[in-house]
Scaffold this motif. Structure first.
Motif, PDB file in Angstrom:
ATOM      1  N   ASP A  63       0.808  -1.148   0.157  1.00 31.94           N
ATOM      2  CA  ASP A  63       0.091  -0.014  -0.075  1.00 31.94           C
ATOM      3  C   ASP A  63       0.915   1.267  -0.156  1.00 31.94           C
ATOM      4  N   ILE A  64       1.815   1.102   0.693  1.00 31.92           N
ATOM      5  CA  ILE A  64       2.666   2.291   0.834  1.00 31.92           C
ATOM      6  C   ILE A  64       4.078   2.072   0.851  1.00 31.92           C
ATOM      7  N   VAL A  65       5.147   2.672   0.022  1.00 27.63           N
ATOM      8  CA  VAL A  65       6.447   2.291  -0.224  1.00 27.63           C
ATOM      9  C   VAL A  65       7.244   3.575   0.160  1.00 27.63           C
ATOM     10  N   LEU A  66       8.317   3.137   1.337  1.00 25.04           N
ATOM     11  CA  LEU A  66       9.137   4.426   1.716  1.00 25.04           C
ATOM     12  C   LEU A  66      10.486   3.802   0.876  1.00 25.04           C
ATOM     13  N   THR A  67      10.650   4.170  -0.266  1.00 19.07           N
ATOM     14  CA  THR A  67      11.819   3.700  -0.932  1.00 19.07           C
ATOM     15  C   THR A  67      13.352   4.178  -0.069  1.00 19.07           C
ATOM     16  N   LYS A  68      13.328   5.503   0.368  1.00 21.02           N
ATOM     17  CA  LYS A  68      14.427   5.924   1.139  1.00 21.02           C
ATOM     18  C   LYS A  68      15.134   4.959   2.069  1.00 21.02           C
ATOM     19  N   PHE A  69      13.875   4.208   2.824  1.00 24.91           N
ATOM     20  CA  PHE A  69      14.003   3.726   4.000  1.00 24.91           C
ATOM     21  C   PHE A  69      14.105   2.309   3.580  1.00 24.91           C
ATOM     22  N   LYS A  74       5.712 -11.530   2.621  1.00 28.11           N
ATOM     23  CA  LYS A  74       6.666 -11.071   3.755  1.00 28.11           C
ATOM     24  C   LYS A  74       8.020 -11.776   3.404  1.00 28.11           C
ATOM     25  N   LYS A  75       8.044 -12.820   3.171  1.00 26.92           N
ATOM     26  CA  LYS A  75       9.081 -13.848   2.859  1.00 26.92           C
ATOM     27  C   LYS A  75      10.140 -12.951   1.783  1.00 26.92           C
ATOM     28  N   GLN A  76       9.434 -12.787   0.721  1.00 26.88           N
ATOM     29  CA  GLN A  76      10.111 -12.063  -0.730  1.00 26.88           C
ATOM     30  C   GLN A  76      10.682 -10.885  -0.093  1.00 26.88           C
ATOM     31  N   LEU A  77       9.737 -10.022   0.365  1.00 27.18           N
ATOM     32  CA  LEU A  77      10.375  -8.732   0.725  1.00 27.18           C
ATOM     33  C   LEU A  77      11.548  -8.862   1.669  1.00 27.18           C
ATOM     34  N   SER A  78      11.499 -10.001   2.873  1.00 26.94           N
ATOM     35  CA  SER A  78      12.633  -9.927   3.690  1.00 26.94           C
ATOM     36  C   SER A  78      13.840 -10.374   3.047  1.00 26.94           C
ATOM     37  N   GLU A  79      13.678 -11.238   1.830  1.00 27.11           N
ATOM     38  CA  GLU A  79      14.976 -11.578   1.086  1.00 27.11           C
ATOM     39  C   GLU A  79      15.297 -10.735   0.153  1.00 27.11           C
ATOM     40  N   SER A  80      14.700  -9.813  -0.156  1.00 29.59           N
ATOM     41  CA  SER A  80      15.071  -8.671  -1.162  1.00 29.59           C
ATOM     42  C   SER A  80      15.484  -7.540  -0.242  1.00 29.59           C
ATOM     43  N   GLY A  81      15.754  -7.605   0.996  1.00 31.16           N
ATOM     44  CA  GLY A  81      16.235  -6.458   1.820  1.00 31.16           C
ATOM     45  C   GLY A  81      15.186  -5.446   2.323  1.00 31.16           C
ATOM     46  N   TRP A  82      13.823  -5.659   2.152  1.00 25.83           N
ATOM     47  CA  TRP A  82      12.843  -4.740   2.291  1.00 25.83           C
ATOM     48  C   TRP A  82      12.387  -4.920   3.924  1.00 25.83           C
ATOM     49  N   ARG A  83      11.960  -3.963   4.700  1.00 26.30           N
ATOM     50  CA  ARG A  83      11.496  -4.057   5.869  1.00 26.30           C
ATOM     51  C   ARG A  83       9.892  -3.769   5.693  1.00 26.30           C
ATOM     52  N   ASN A  84       8.905  -4.383   6.497  1.00 21.20           N
ATOM     53  CA  ASN A  84       7.856  -4.407   6.362  1.00 21.20           C
ATOM     54  C   ASN A  84       6.923  -4.156   7.788  1.00 21.20           C
ATOM     55  N   LEU A  85       5.924  -3.237   7.601  1.00 20.68           N
ATOM     56  CA  LEU A  85       4.997  -3.241   8.745  1.00 20.68           C
ATOM     57  C   LEU A  85       3.557  -3.454   8.239  1.00 20.68           C
ATOM     58  N   ILE A  86       2.737  -4.100   9.075  1.00 18.59           N
ATOM     59  CA  ILE A  86       1.274  -4.337   8.719  1.00 18.59           C
ATOM     60  C   ILE A  86       0.727  -3.585   9.990  1.00 18.59           C
ATOM     61  N   ILE A  87      -0.205  -2.568   9.472  1.00 21.08           N
ATOM     62  CA  ILE A  87      -1.211  -1.753  10.585  1.00 21.08           C
ATOM     63  C   ILE A  87      -2.453  -2.436   9.991  1.00 21.08           C
ATOM     64  N   TRP A  88      -3.011  -2.940  11.119  1.00 21.71           N
ATOM     65  CA  TRP A  88      -4.406  -3.484  10.916  1.00 21.71           C
ATOM     66  C   TRP A  88      -5.643  -2.324  10.896  1.00 21.71           C
ATOM     67  N   LEU A 127       2.757   3.648  15.973  1.00 22.10           N
ATOM     68  CA  LEU A 127       3.221   2.346  15.104  1.00 22.10           C
ATOM     69  C   LEU A 127       4.208   2.818  13.987  1.00 22.10           C
ATOM     70  N   LEU A 128       3.898   3.985  13.364  1.00 21.53           N
ATOM     71  CA  LEU A 128       4.708   4.477  12.397  1.00 21.53           C
ATOM     72  C   LEU A 128       6.200   4.968  13.037  1.00 21.53           C
ATOM     73  N   ARG A 129       6.156   5.670  14.026  1.00 25.48           N
ATOM     74  CA  ARG A 129       7.387   6.001  14.422  1.00 25.48           C
ATOM     75  C   ARG A 129       8.211   5.106  14.994  1.00 25.48           C
ATOM     76  N   GLY A 130       7.504   3.846  15.695  1.00 24.81           N
ATOM     77  CA  GLY A 130       8.140   2.835  16.020  1.00 24.81           C
ATOM     78  C   GLY A 130       9.000   2.037  14.828  1.00 24.81           C
ATOM     79  N   PHE A 131       8.260   1.952  14.006  1.00 31.17           N
ATOM     80  CA  PHE A 131       8.640   1.230  12.915  1.00 31.17           C
ATOM     81  C   PHE A 131       9.822   1.869  12.014  1.00 31.17           C
ATOM     82  N   LEU A 132       9.909   3.254  11.918  1.00 26.07           N
ATOM     83  CA  LEU A 132      10.615   3.983  11.168  1.00 26.07           C
ATOM     84  C   LEU A 132      11.826   4.456  12.272  1.00 26.07           C
ATOM     85  N   GLY A 133      11.873   4.178  13.326  1.00 31.15           N
ATOM     86  CA  GLY A 133      12.908   4.177  14.314  1.00 31.15           C
ATOM     87  C   GLY A 133      13.075   5.687  14.920  1.00 31.15           C
TER      88      GLY A 133
END
Length: 138
Positions: free
Chosen positions: A51-57, A102-116, A129-135
């Motif tokens: 849904d949302i991609v933060l390419t920089k991160f 999720k497995k494909q993302l992890s193997e490609s080096g992407w971090r992911n967050l699920i917001i319900w 949730l966003l601030r925690g995920f983005l550090g």
């Protein structure tokens, strides 16, 4: 148990369910923008078209509906009483697909967050949730 709605009415109801720009997704995007992040939407170059991609991160965010993606322990993740076998198969396929992505993302080096979906009722919860995920410490 039989369905309370006619097949035409059920079909009409189901056709109104959107996969993009849902209210929960818009709520997350609004908070993300407000706290200063810019993003891309539904990028086909990232596994699962998040849904949302933060390419920089190198991070992605999925805004999952509790019903469709089976949020564990959530009251919105109920199973309809009619055509239970159909719904069970559909939900199992959704959950399996989510795990593969999720497995494909992890193997490609992407971090992911699920917001319900149920977590999007409060902008404070979304922000935490966003601030925690983005550090961020908040």
């Amino acid at each position: 148990m039989t369905d309370r709605l006619t097949s035409q009415k059920r079909s009409w109801n189901m056709s109104r369910i959107r996969s993009r720009d849902t209210a929960p997704e818009l709520a997350v995007r609004k908070v993300l923008y407000r706290i200063g992040y810019r993003y891309r939407l539904h990028s086909a170059i990232v596994p699962g078209k998040p849904d949302i991609v933060l390419t920089k991160f190198k991070s992605v965010i999925f805004v999952h509906g509790c019903f469709w993606h089976r949020h564990p322990g959530c009251k919105f993740a109920y199973t309809p009483k009619s055509r239970e076998e159909f719904w069970t198969k559909k939900f199992e396929a959704n959950v399996r697909r989510d795990e593969v992505v999720k497995k494909q993302l992890s193997e490609s080096g992407w971090r992911n967050l699920i917001i319900w979906e149920c977590e999007t009722k409060s902008s404070d919860i979304i922000e935490n949730l966003l601030r925690g995920f983005l550090g961020e410490n908040g």
